[in-house]
Scaffold this motif. Structure first.
Motif, PDB file in Angstrom:
ATOM      1  N   ARG A  84     -67.999  -5.061 -68.389  1.00  0.00           N
ATOM      2  CA  ARG A  84     -67.749  -5.427 -66.990  1.00  0.00           C
ATOM      3  C   ARG A  84     -67.848  -6.932 -66.775  1.00  0.00           C
ATOM      4  N   GLU A  85     -68.828  -7.554 -67.410  1.00  0.00           N
ATOM      5  CA  GLU A  85     -68.978  -9.003 -67.275  1.00  0.00           C
ATOM      6  C   GLU A  85     -67.767  -9.731 -67.841  1.00  0.00           C
ATOM      7  N   ASP A  88     -64.923  -9.265 -65.403  1.00  0.00           N
ATOM      8  CA  ASP A  88     -65.091 -10.092 -64.213  1.00  0.00           C
ATOM      9  C   ASP A  88     -64.703 -11.541 -64.463  1.00  0.00           C
ATOM     10  N   ARG A  90     -62.014 -12.490 -65.953  1.00  0.00           N
ATOM     11  CA  ARG A  90     -60.564 -12.652 -66.031  1.00  0.00           C
ATOM     12  C   ARG A  90     -60.058 -13.492 -64.857  1.00  0.00           C
ATOM     13  N   ARG A  91     -59.057 -14.305 -65.130  1.00  0.00           N
ATOM     14  CA  ARG A  91     -58.477 -15.138 -64.073  1.00  0.00           C
ATOM     15  C   ARG A  91     -57.114 -15.635 -64.540  1.00  0.00           C
TER      16      ARG A  91
END
Length: 214
Positions: A84-85, A88, A90-91
């Protein structure tokens, strides 16, 4: 350094034994110890047992996969938190300004592979169509073409901009080119509805032509 030594001596005894025998480089054993410190004791013991016989030959990619496997097997909650980290983080950023711009991002592996495949195919299509640009330039052009194709799809959000529950659609940019054509240029064929069959370097195609305003 001391933490790595303790990890090897107490939680990776088989690998540590091969280090003391001069069969495995100390630097490699330390790097493995750095990977296993986040594992529970059972996970570290699993990695130690699996690597003991081949640690001097196995590559880092395989070692990483083994540590990931141990994480999932012996610490599933920690593995899910780590996943999950990573998700999170991703961009995708486009630093817009005049001229050329810088684009960067962190993507899920599957998304990255699909994006690279689409851009590679687009670059190949441009080359087939006669583009003289380098591969890097064609890849950048293909990214723009990919974006314009995507905008042509009917992608709708859950609610409209007005909040009334209607779907909102992002429309692609449109370029309108006004061309003044002589009768000779539209001579091939002309319909009563104003459609003209014209010929250019790409072959023949239908266009609409309107007489210029007086």
């Amino acid at each position: 350094m001391g933490g790595d030594a303790l990890e090897l001596a107490h939680r990776l005894p088989r690998i540590f034994k091969r280090v003391r025998a001069g069969e495995v480089p100390a630097w490699k054993a330390r790097r493995i110890a750095q990977l296993t410190t986040t594992l529970p004791l059972a996970g570290a013991e699993f990695v130690d047992r699996q690597l003991a016989a081949t640690v001097d030959k196995i590559g880092w990619a395989a070692i990483g996969r083994l540590v990931d496997r141990a994480k999932v097997m012996f610490d599933p909650e920690g593995a899910e938190k780590q996943r999950r980290e990573a998700a999170d983080g991703r961009r995708f950023d486009v630093h817009t300004r005049d001229g050329t711009v810088h684009v960067e991002g962190v993507l899920d592996l599957a998304d990255a592979i699909d994006l690279d495949t689409a851009i590679r195919q687009g670059a190949e299509e441009l080359a087939t169509l006669g583009s003289p640009e380098s591969l890097d330039v064609r890849r950048s052009m293909a990214a723009g073409e990919l974006a314009r194709r995507q905008l042509a799809f009917d992608l709708r959000a859950e609610t409209g901009a007005c909040g009334d529950g209607t779907a909102s659609v992002v429309k692609p940019r449109q370029v309108v080119i006004h061309v003044h054509l002589s009768d000779a240029a539209t001579y091939l064929w002309r319909s009563p509805q104003g459609l003209h069959l014209v010929k250019n370097r790409g072959g023949t195609r239908l266009v609409t032509a309107h007489p210029p305003d007086e």
